[in-house]
Design an enzyme around this catalytic site. Structure first.
Site, PDB file in Angstrom:
ATOM      1  N   SER A 109       0.848  -1.193   0.000  1.00  0.00           N
ATOM      2  CA  SER A 109       0.000   0.000   0.000  1.00  0.00           C
ATOM      3  C   SER A 109       0.882   1.241   0.000  1.00  0.00           C
ATOM      4  CB  SER A 109      -0.876   0.017   1.251  1.00  0.00           C
ATOM      5  OG  SER A 109      -1.388   1.332   1.435  1.00  0.00           O
ATOM      6  N   HIS A 139      -1.261  -1.384  -4.278  1.00  0.00           N
ATOM      7  CA  HIS A 139      -2.528  -1.043  -3.628  1.00  0.00           C
ATOM      8  C   HIS A 139      -2.568   0.459  -3.365  1.00  0.00           C
ATOM      9  CE1 HIS A 139      -6.026  -2.067  -1.040  1.00  0.00           C
ATOM     10  NE2 HIS A 139      -5.579  -1.113  -0.223  1.00  0.00           N
ATOM     11  N   ASP A 171      -4.711   3.636  -1.871  1.00  0.00           N
ATOM     12  CA  ASP A 171      -5.767   3.957  -0.912  1.00  0.00           C
ATOM     13  C   ASP A 171      -6.303   5.367  -1.133  1.00  0.00           C
ATOM     14  OD1 ASP A 171      -5.985   1.612   0.799  1.00  0.00           O
ATOM     15  OD2 ASP A 171      -3.926   2.053   1.414  1.00  0.00           O
ATOM     16  N   MET A 183      -8.942   8.139   0.051  1.00  0.00           N
ATOM     17  CA  MET A 183      -9.751   8.506   1.230  1.00  0.00           C
ATOM     18  C   MET A 183     -10.290   9.919   1.077  1.00  0.00           C
ATOM     19  SD  MET A 183      -7.342   7.101   4.299  1.00  0.00           S
ATOM     20  CE  MET A 183      -6.515   5.504   4.204  1.00  0.00           C
ATOM     21  N   HIS A 233      -8.379   1.061  -3.865  1.00  0.00           N
ATOM     22  CA  HIS A 233      -9.284   0.856  -2.733  1.00  0.00           C
ATOM     23  C   HIS A 233      -9.934   2.189  -2.401  1.00  0.00           C
ATOM     24  CE1 HIS A 233      -9.505  -0.230   1.877  1.00  0.00           C
ATOM     25  NE2 HIS A 233     -10.702  -0.110   1.328  1.00  0.00           N
ATOM     26  N   MET A 253     -12.100   4.500  -0.272  1.00  0.00           N
ATOM     27  CA  MET A 253     -12.721   4.730   1.035  1.00  0.00           C
ATOM     28  C   MET A 253     -13.407   6.082   0.930  1.00  0.00           C
ATOM     29  SD  MET A 253      -9.562   3.190   3.208  1.00  0.00           S
ATOM     30  CE  MET A 253      -8.502   3.283   1.764  1.00  0.00           C
ATOM     31  N   MET A 276     -11.301  -6.045   5.664  1.00  0.00           N
ATOM     32  CA  MET A 276     -10.506  -5.088   6.446  1.00  0.00           C
ATOM     33  C   MET A 276     -10.180  -5.704   7.803  1.00  0.00           C
ATOM     34  SD  MET A 276     -10.143  -2.532   4.393  1.00  0.00           S
ATOM     35  CE  MET A 276      -9.164  -1.596   5.581  1.00  0.00           C
ATOM     36  N   GLY A 297      -8.770   4.001   7.314  1.00  0.00           N
ATOM     37  CA  GLY A 297      -8.473   5.421   7.484  1.00  0.00           C
ATOM     38  C   GLY A 297      -7.000   5.719   7.696  1.00  0.00           C
ATOM     39  N   GLY A 309      -2.793   3.959   8.085  1.00  0.00           N
ATOM     40  CA  GLY A 309      -1.844   2.857   8.081  1.00  0.00           C
ATOM     41  C   GLY A 309      -1.294   2.648   9.486  1.00  0.00           C
ATOM     42  N   GLY A 310      -0.590   1.551   9.658  1.00  0.00           N
ATOM     43  CA  GLY A 310       0.140   1.312  10.900  1.00  0.00           C
ATOM     44  C   GLY A 310      -0.707   0.921  12.092  1.00  0.00           C
ATOM     45  N   ASP A 337      -6.573  -6.443   4.298  1.00  0.00           N
ATOM     46  CA  ASP A 337      -6.012  -5.094   4.338  1.00  0.00           C
ATOM     47  C   ASP A 337      -5.991  -4.570   5.770  1.00  0.00           C
ATOM     48  OD1 ASP A 337      -5.100  -2.595   3.750  1.00  0.00           O
ATOM     49  OD2 ASP A 337      -6.828  -1.994   2.528  1.00  0.00           O
ATOM     50  N   GLY A 338      -4.779  -4.385   6.295  1.00  0.00           N
ATOM     51  CA  GLY A 338      -4.621  -3.770   7.605  1.00  0.00           C
ATOM     52  C   GLY A 338      -3.833  -4.638   8.568  1.00  0.00           C
ATOM     53  N   GLY A 339      -2.670  -4.136   8.987  1.00  0.00           N
ATOM     54  CA  GLY A 339      -1.889  -4.838  10.002  1.00  0.00           C
ATOM     55  C   GLY A 339      -1.289  -6.158   9.541  1.00  0.00           C
ATOM     56  N   GLY A 391       1.270  -2.112   4.132  1.00  0.00           N
ATOM     57  CA  GLY A 391       1.861  -0.788   4.001  1.00  0.00           C
ATOM     58  C   GLY A 391       3.126  -0.684   4.816  1.00  0.00           C
ATOM     59  N   SER A 392       2.969  -0.464   6.108  1.00  0.00           N
ATOM     60  CA  SER A 392       4.155  -0.261   6.959  1.00  0.00           C
ATOM     61  C   SER A 392       5.089  -1.454   6.953  1.00  0.00           C
ATOM     62  CB  SER A 392       3.729   0.108   8.384  1.00  0.00           C
ATOM     63  OG  SER A 392       2.461  -0.354   8.694  1.00  0.00           O
TER      64      SER A 392
END
Ligand code: DX5
Ligand code: ZN
Length: 229
Positions: A12, A37, A39, A41, A70, A72, A141, A146, A148-149, A176-178, A198-199
């Site tokens: 991401s 990816h 994002d 928003m 993606h 949002m 999700m 909203g 990252g990280g 997606d996420g973590g 992402g991170s």
């Protein structure tokens, strides 16, 4: 062509250098990213603002593979053509973004893209039951969207339910996420095939020092494949 259910890593760019998206995409693809990816928003559907279709169009020439956008945002439908023109391959809308997901999926396909549905952590798998045949990708999700990280929220039961519901359909399950080397095996074992990170991909590297990107991607892929049959 047969459907590719192998593990795909989708960095991401929310975690990339915002002043250098083109070079970041080139670097992370060269280091083994399968998809990119992106994002989007709007500060309304989610409490953060990133960018819109003009930035996607600017990034597109720097991506050789799949641009996975993606959204949002709410509403979605007025912007579908703009994202098609920006060169998105896959356009994912949140089911919570409006009452007409069926119409949105039809419109995304009508504009020539693959269509995805994203589900917030509070939304059950059953919400997509009636539109499975219109859906190329389901994005589960594992954080509240909203930022990252954030810490991974365990959605493995929902992923397993979706995997059963999908059956033989050519539908990806994206997480997606973590996602990192610790959480990746949990979701791949449950049935996911696209892992957004992402991170966990961009940490420790830069466009002038991209080797860590490759090491991070390999660590996530290896961890996920360890339990993939
Ligand atoms: C969250 C975004 C994610 C995010 C993932 O709203 O949709 O794509 O960038 O970031 P990490 O991998 O850092 O959780
Ligand atoms: Zn995302």
């Amino acid at each position: 062509m047969s459907f590719d259910r192998s593990i795909k890593i989708a960095p991401s760019i929310l975690a990339a250098d915002f002043a250098n998206f083109g070079a970041e995409c080139t670097a992370v693809e060269a280091q083994g990213a399968d998809w990119i990816h992106v994002d989007v928003m709007d500060g309304h559907f989610v409490p953060n603002i990133t960018f819109g279709p003009a930035t996607c169009a600017a990034i597109r020439p720097h991506i050789k593979g799949i641009m996975d956008v993606h959204l949002m945002i709410a509403p979605v439908d007025p912007y579908i053509d703009a994202f098609a023109q920006s060169g998105a391959d896959i356009l994912t809308a949140h089911i919570e973004a409006g009452p007409h997901i069926h119409r949105t999926l039809q419109a995304i396909h009508g504009a020539g893209m693959k269509a995805g549905i994203a589900l917030n952590p509070g939304t059950p798998a059953s919400a997509v039951q009636e539109v499975l045949d219109l859906t190329d990708l389901i994005c589960v999700m594992t954080v509240n969207p909203g930022f990252g990280g954030q810490s991974f929220i365990d959605m493995t039961a929902k992923i397993r339910t979706l995997r059963d519901m999908i059956g033989d359909r050519p539908t990806h399950i994206e997480i997606d996420g973590g996602v990192d080397p610790t959480t990746a095996p949990l979701v791949s074992k449950a049935g996911a095939d696209v892992l957004v990170a992402g991170s966990a991909v961009f940490r420790g590297g830069s466009v002038t020092n991209p080797t860590p990107y490759g090491e991070n991607i390999t660590a996530i892929r290896t961890a996920a494949q360890g339990v993939w049959v």
